[in-house]
Scaffold this motif. Structure first.
Motif, PDB file in Angstrom:
ATOM      1  N   PHE A  44      91.173  33.239 122.530  1.00 26.26           N
ATOM      2  CA  PHE A  44      92.316  32.693 122.960  1.00 26.26           C
ATOM      3  C   PHE A  44      91.864  32.088 124.135  1.00 26.26           C
ATOM      4  CE2 PHE A  44      94.330  34.885 119.664  1.00 26.26           C
ATOM      5  CZ  PHE A  44      95.169  34.132 118.983  1.00 26.26           C
ATOM      6  N   VAL A  45      91.087  32.669 124.839  1.00 21.49           N
ATOM      7  CA  VAL A  45      90.497  32.055 126.344  1.00 21.49           C
ATOM      8  C   VAL A  45      89.365  31.285 126.437  1.00 21.49           C
ATOM      9  CG1 VAL A  45      89.924  33.073 128.747  1.00 21.49           C
ATOM     10  CG2 VAL A  45      91.526  34.491 127.181  1.00 21.49           C
ATOM     11  N   THR A  46      88.450  31.700 125.896  1.00 27.37           N
ATOM     12  CA  THR A  46      87.291  30.853 125.851  1.00 27.37           C
ATOM     13  C   THR A  46      87.318  29.512 125.212  1.00 27.37           C
ATOM     14  OG1 THR A  46      86.409  32.080 123.660  1.00 27.37           O
ATOM     15  CG2 THR A  46      85.721  33.021 125.794  1.00 27.37           C
ATOM     16  N   VAL A  47      88.170  29.409 124.322  1.00 26.26           N
ATOM     17  CA  VAL A  47      88.434  28.103 123.644  1.00 26.26           C
ATOM     18  C   VAL A  47      88.866  27.153 124.549  1.00 26.26           C
ATOM     19  CG1 VAL A  47      90.807  28.395 122.870  1.00 26.26           C
ATOM     20  CG2 VAL A  47      89.223  27.090 121.443  1.00 26.26           C
ATOM     21  N   LEU A  79      90.049  38.671 127.712  1.00 27.86           N
ATOM     22  CA  LEU A  79      88.593  38.708 127.823  1.00 27.86           C
ATOM     23  C   LEU A  79      88.084  40.428 127.738  1.00 27.86           C
ATOM     24  CD1 LEU A  79      87.568  36.038 130.532  1.00 27.86           C
ATOM     25  CD2 LEU A  79      87.438  35.882 127.721  1.00 27.86           C
ATOM     26  N   ALA A  80      88.747  41.122 128.411  1.00 23.67           N
ATOM     27  CA  ALA A  80      88.526  42.858 128.386  1.00 23.67           C
ATOM     28  C   ALA A  80      88.662  43.354 127.140  1.00 23.67           C
ATOM     29  CB  ALA A  80      89.488  43.352 129.556  1.00 23.67           C
ATOM     30  N   VAL A  81      89.606  42.734 126.213  1.00 22.88           N
ATOM     31  CA  VAL A  81      89.854  43.299 125.159  1.00 22.88           C
ATOM     32  C   VAL A  81      88.646  42.891 124.120  1.00 22.88           C
ATOM     33  CG1 VAL A  81      91.232  43.181 122.940  1.00 22.88           C
ATOM     34  CG2 VAL A  81      92.309  43.292 125.128  1.00 22.88           C
ATOM     35  N   LEU A  95      99.114  32.042 126.885  1.00 27.48           N
ATOM     36  CA  LEU A  95      99.542  30.736 126.836  1.00 27.48           C
ATOM     37  C   LEU A  95     100.751  30.052 127.561  1.00 27.48           C
ATOM     38  CD1 LEU A  95      99.835  31.112 122.775  1.00 27.48           C
ATOM     39  CD2 LEU A  95      97.837  29.796 124.330  1.00 27.48           C
ATOM     40  N   SER A  96     101.433  31.220 128.143  1.00 27.07           N
ATOM     41  CA  SER A  96     102.429  30.853 129.163  1.00 27.07           C
ATOM     42  C   SER A  96     101.926  30.097 130.467  1.00 27.07           C
ATOM     43  CB  SER A  96     103.545  31.897 129.311  1.00 27.07           C
ATOM     44  OG  SER A  96     104.382  31.478 130.381  1.00 27.07           O
ATOM     45  N   ASP A  97     100.800  30.999 131.024  1.00 25.97           N
ATOM     46  CA  ASP A  97     100.245  30.487 132.119  1.00 25.97           C
ATOM     47  C   ASP A  97      99.471  29.184 131.848  1.00 25.97           C
ATOM     48  OD1 ASP A  97     100.699  32.694 133.625  1.00 25.97           O
ATOM     49  OD2 ASP A  97      99.142  33.819 133.130  1.00 25.97           O
ATOM     50  N   VAL A  98      98.871  28.812 130.587  1.00 22.52           N
ATOM     51  CA  VAL A  98      98.206  27.753 130.156  1.00 22.52           C
ATOM     52  C   VAL A  98      99.176  26.423 130.378  1.00 22.52           C
ATOM     53  CG1 VAL A  98      96.948  26.357 128.421  1.00 22.52           C
ATOM     54  CG2 VAL A  98      96.262  28.921 128.594  1.00 22.52           C
ATOM     55  N   GLY A  99     100.478  26.752 129.737  1.00 17.88           N
ATOM     56  CA  GLY A  99     101.462  25.801 129.582  1.00 17.88           C
ATOM     57  C   GLY A  99     101.926  25.510 131.230  1.00 17.88           C
TER      58      GLY A  99
END
Length: 224
Positions: A44-47, A79-81, A95-99
């Motif tokens: 979800f982050v790397t994409v 990323l740690a997970v 996703l809230s931070d991305v938004g």
């Protein structure tokens, strides 16, 4: 995009319309669920943040308006997970931070707008002779008090936004089927799984089970 009155002619901005508010923008209702993802957490982050310099066009967050995401705690947690699954609550936080980053970037632009609390109630495509191309007329209705610039200010107020290109993300939602399920007596015994998997829904489901056990000593549950 254009406000429909011609004041935006020649501009090549982006207009984002969302029925929710700042809290829901980006995450939607994803963070409300008590279950985990079925996808690697770090994906979800790397994409979004991974630089793909050999792409056409190049993609990545480094050196762009998305660069603040590289240090976001919500993203670092995922990323740690790594390649394991993660609670949707954690993914919703990311996703809230991305938004928020996307929204603030668009709000700073003179050519772009974000209309929150608005619902699309009509679409019409026509040919714009001045531009020499087809454009979309998107009719919006305000469903909550809007605080941004250039948008509807009162609930129920309508406006039209014009755009050359249109992207729709409709999402999905469950609805009770028609027929016998419209009976209030039957409907009172039903719960949609989409709701049961949320924090509020899971609590209500447990309360119903406890009430049934207290009354009859047992309960029956049918999953359809």
């Amino acid at each position: 995009s254009d406000d429909g009155g011609g004041s935006g002619r020649g501009l090549a901005g982006v207009c984002v319309v969302d029925p929710g508010g700042t809290k829901e923008f980006g995450r939607g209702k994803l963070g409300d669920y008590v279950i985990s993802s079925n996808t690697n957490a770090d994906a979800f982050v790397t994409v979004i943040t991974k630089d793909k310099l050999d792409g056409h066009p190049r993609e990545g967050a480094s050196g762009t308006v998305l660069s603040p995401l590289l240090s976001m705690e919500s993203g670092q947690n995922l990323l740690a997970v790594g390649e394991k699954i993660a609670p949707l609550k954690s993914i919703g936080d990311w996703l809230s931070d991305v938004g928020a980053v996307v929204r603030l970037t668009l709000e700073k632009s003179e050519k772009s707008k974000v209309f929150l609390g608005c619902t699309v109630i009509g679409l019409h495509q026509r040919r714009d002779e001045e531009r020499g191309c087809l454009i979309w007329e998107v009719k919006l209705s305000c469903n909550r008090v809007f605080r941004g610039k250039g948008g509807p200010k009162a609930i129920g107020e309508e406006m039209v936004v014009c755009a050359k290109n249109l992207v729709m993300a409709t999402g999905g939602r469950q609805m009770f089927p028609i027929g016998i399920f419209t009976s209030p007596k039957v409907r009172d015994k039903l719960m949609l799984s989409d709701y049961v998997l949320t924090t509020k829904g899971a609590k209500e489901f447990q309360e119903r089970l406890d009430k049934a056990r207290a009354k009859r000593g047992y309960c029956k549950v049918a999953i359809v």
